[in-house]
Design a protein around this motif. Sequence first.
Motif, PDB file in Angstrom:
ATOM      1  N   PRO A 138       0.844  -1.199   0.000  1.00 39.62           N
ATOM      2  CA  PRO A 138       0.000   0.000   0.000  1.00 39.62           C
ATOM      3  C   PRO A 138       0.886   1.259   0.000  1.00 39.62           C
ATOM      4  O   PRO A 138       2.019   1.227   0.503  1.00 39.62           O
ATOM      5  N   ALA A 139       0.383   2.340  -0.555  1.00 41.79           N
ATOM      6  CA  ALA A 139       1.181   3.559  -0.759  1.00 41.79           C
ATOM      7  C   ALA A 139       1.799   4.081   0.538  1.00 41.79           C
ATOM      8  O   ALA A 139       2.978   4.470   0.552  1.00 41.79           O
ATOM      9  N   ASN A 140       1.040   4.085   1.630  1.00 46.49           N
ATOM     10  CA  ASN A 140       1.571   4.631   2.887  1.00 46.49           C
ATOM     11  C   ASN A 140       2.709   3.773   3.433  1.00 46.49           C
ATOM     12  O   ASN A 140       3.693   4.288   3.948  1.00 46.49           O
ATOM     13  N   GLN A 141       2.601   2.443   3.303  1.00 44.09           N
ATOM     14  CA  GLN A 141       3.673   1.555   3.750  1.00 44.09           C
ATOM     15  C   GLN A 141       4.905   1.708   2.859  1.00 44.09           C
ATOM     16  O   GLN A 141       6.029   1.794   3.346  1.00 44.09           O
ATOM     17  N   LYS A 142       4.680   1.770   1.559  1.00 48.16           N
ATOM     18  CA  LYS A 142       5.782   1.906   0.606  1.00 48.16           C
ATOM     19  C   LYS A 142       6.539   3.204   0.850  1.00 48.16           C
ATOM     20  O   LYS A 142       7.779   3.218   0.907  1.00 48.16           O
ATOM     21  N   GLN A 143       5.806   4.295   1.019  1.00 48.42           N
ATOM     22  CA  GLN A 143       6.434   5.597   1.255  1.00 48.42           C
ATOM     23  C   GLN A 143       7.222   5.594   2.565  1.00 48.42           C
ATOM     24  O   GLN A 143       8.364   6.060   2.613  1.00 48.42           O
ATOM     25  N   SER A 144       6.634   5.055   3.615  1.00 50.97           N
ATOM     26  CA  SER A 144       7.311   5.028   4.924  1.00 50.97           C
ATOM     27  C   SER A 144       8.563   4.168   4.882  1.00 50.97           C
ATOM     28  O   SER A 144       9.609   4.555   5.417  1.00 50.97           O
ATOM     29  N   ILE A 145       8.488   3.011   4.233  1.00 52.73           N
ATOM     30  CA  ILE A 145       9.654   2.124   4.147  1.00 52.73           C
ATOM     31  C   ILE A 145      10.747   2.761   3.297  1.00 52.73           C
ATOM     32  O   ILE A 145      11.930   2.695   3.646  1.00 52.73           O
ATOM     33  N   ASN A 146      10.377   3.369   2.185  1.00 55.44           N
ATOM     34  CA  ASN A 146      11.376   4.058   1.353  1.00 55.44           C
ATOM     35  C   ASN A 146      12.105   5.136   2.136  1.00 55.44           C
ATOM     36  O   ASN A 146      13.334   5.229   2.082  1.00 55.44           O
ATOM     37  N   LEU A 147      11.353   5.951   2.855  1.00 58.99           N
ATOM     38  CA  LEU A 147      11.977   7.039   3.620  1.00 58.99           C
ATOM     39  C   LEU A 147      12.844   6.504   4.755  1.00 58.99           C
ATOM     40  O   LEU A 147      13.922   7.030   5.021  1.00 58.99           O
ATOM     41  N   PHE A 148      12.379   5.449   5.410  1.00 57.94           N
ATOM     42  CA  PHE A 148      13.107   4.916   6.566  1.00 57.94           C
ATOM     43  C   PHE A 148      14.375   4.171   6.149  1.00 57.94           C
ATOM     44  O   PHE A 148      15.456   4.432   6.663  1.00 57.94           O
ATOM     45  N   TYR A 149      14.247   3.253   5.211  1.00 51.35           N
ATOM     46  CA  TYR A 149      15.387   2.392   4.866  1.00 51.35           C
ATOM     47  C   TYR A 149      16.288   2.982   3.776  1.00 51.35           C
ATOM     48  O   TYR A 149      17.503   2.847   3.848  1.00 51.35           O
ATOM     49  N   CYS A 154      14.440   9.262  10.230  1.00 47.72           N
ATOM     50  CA  CYS A 154      13.898   8.726  11.483  1.00 47.72           C
ATOM     51  C   CYS A 154      12.375   8.842  11.452  1.00 47.72           C
ATOM     52  O   CYS A 154      11.796   9.502  10.582  1.00 47.72           O
ATOM     53  N   TYR A 155      11.719   8.206  12.420  1.00 48.72           N
ATOM     54  CA  TYR A 155      10.256   8.223  12.470  1.00 48.72           C
ATOM     55  C   TYR A 155       9.714   9.648  12.473  1.00 48.72           C
ATOM     56  O   TYR A 155       8.766   9.970  11.769  1.00 48.72           O
ATOM     57  N   LYS A 156      10.307  10.503  13.267  1.00 50.40           N
ATOM     58  CA  LYS A 156       9.818  11.880  13.383  1.00 50.40           C
ATOM     59  C   LYS A 156       9.953  12.628  12.056  1.00 50.40           C
ATOM     60  O   LYS A 156       9.043  13.347  11.655  1.00 50.40           O
ATOM     61  N   GLU A 157      11.086  12.449  11.374  1.00 46.52           N
ATOM     62  CA  GLU A 157      11.275  13.109  10.079  1.00 46.52           C
ATOM     63  C   GLU A 157      10.263  12.606   9.058  1.00 46.52           C
ATOM     64  O   GLU A 157       9.738  13.394   8.258  1.00 46.52           O
ATOM     65  N   ILE A 158       9.967  11.322   9.090  1.00 43.17           N
ATOM     66  CA  ILE A 158       8.965  10.760   8.173  1.00 43.17           C
ATOM     67  C   ILE A 158       7.600  11.341   8.485  1.00 43.17           C
ATOM     68  O   ILE A 158       6.861  11.753   7.585  1.00 43.17           O
ATOM     69  N   ASP A 168       1.342   6.134  13.296  1.00 41.06           N
ATOM     70  CA  ASP A 168       1.053   5.604  11.968  1.00 41.06           C
ATOM     71  C   ASP A 168       2.331   5.212  11.250  1.00 41.06           C
ATOM     72  O   ASP A 168       2.406   4.161  10.609  1.00 41.06           O
ATOM     73  N   VAL A 169       3.369   6.057  11.358  1.00 41.68           N
ATOM     74  CA  VAL A 169       4.646   5.758  10.711  1.00 41.68           C
ATOM     75  C   VAL A 169       5.206   4.440  11.240  1.00 41.68           C
ATOM     76  O   VAL A 169       5.636   3.572  10.475  1.00 41.68           O
ATOM     77  N   LYS A 170       5.203   4.282  12.555  1.00 40.35           N
ATOM     78  CA  LYS A 170       5.696   3.033  13.149  1.00 40.35           C
ATOM     79  C   LYS A 170       4.900   1.839  12.627  1.00 40.35           C
ATOM     80  O   LYS A 170       5.459   0.794  12.280  1.00 40.35           O
ATOM     81  N   SER A 171       3.605   2.000  12.579  1.00 43.32           N
ATOM     82  CA  SER A 171       2.727   0.923  12.128  1.00 43.32           C
ATOM     83  C   SER A 171       2.960   0.611  10.650  1.00 43.32           C
ATOM     84  O   SER A 171       3.042  -0.562  10.259  1.00 43.32           O
ATOM     85  N   TYR A 172       3.074   1.641   9.812  1.00 45.99           N
ATOM     86  CA  TYR A 172       3.303   1.423   8.384  1.00 45.99           C
ATOM     87  C   TYR A 172       4.611   0.690   8.135  1.00 45.99           C
ATOM     88  O   TYR A 172       4.689  -0.206   7.304  1.00 45.99           O
TER      89      TYR A 172
END
Length: 189
Positions: A138-149, A154-158, A168-172
């Motif tokens: 899903p788009a939100n998971q893909k975006q969060s994983i791309n930004l994180f990895y 960091c979670y806050k920057e995302i 939500d970021v942690k969950s995604y």
Amino acid sequence: MTFFTRPKNPQDAEDNKLLKSYRESSDLSVLGQLFEKQMPLIYGVCLKYLKDEELAKDAVMGIFEELIGKAKQHDIKQFRSWLYVLSRNYCLMQLRSGKKMEMVNLDDFMEFTPELHPDTDNREAALKALELCMDKLPANQKQSINLFYFSEKCYKEIADSTGFSLNDVKSYIQNGKRNLKICLEKNSA
């Protein structure tokens, strides 16, 4: 009824003199002299409670560090008795804190599967499979994983850049990792 009173010990008078000198001057060498006289007692207490020579030696040093501040804070009548109680309490706190430390198996903590950490032999195939699985997220998971990895945010920057809440970021990221793992396992089977 004088049999309940402790006889005066000349060492107590000398200890009180050194303690008073330390309180007035904050000279650690004075406190060191006072502490050094009591080290066999302190080490014995630590060894009794901790049952390990190295831990007992570390505790003796930790007690000295605590003594630096506490000797000025407390009204000490009999230094030796007070130091015994301080040492005992220090050791008990060490034992309590040791029980709270949870041992975690490294394999449970680290994700070390061939799908997530490919060998150099099949690295190209693994990266291709990862790209395909990333596209299925899903788009939100893909975006969060791309930004994180990949962008190493960091979670806050995302959260700040996407508008998602921190939870939500942690969950995604967590759900995205799980979905990627499932997808990669299906594709490798």
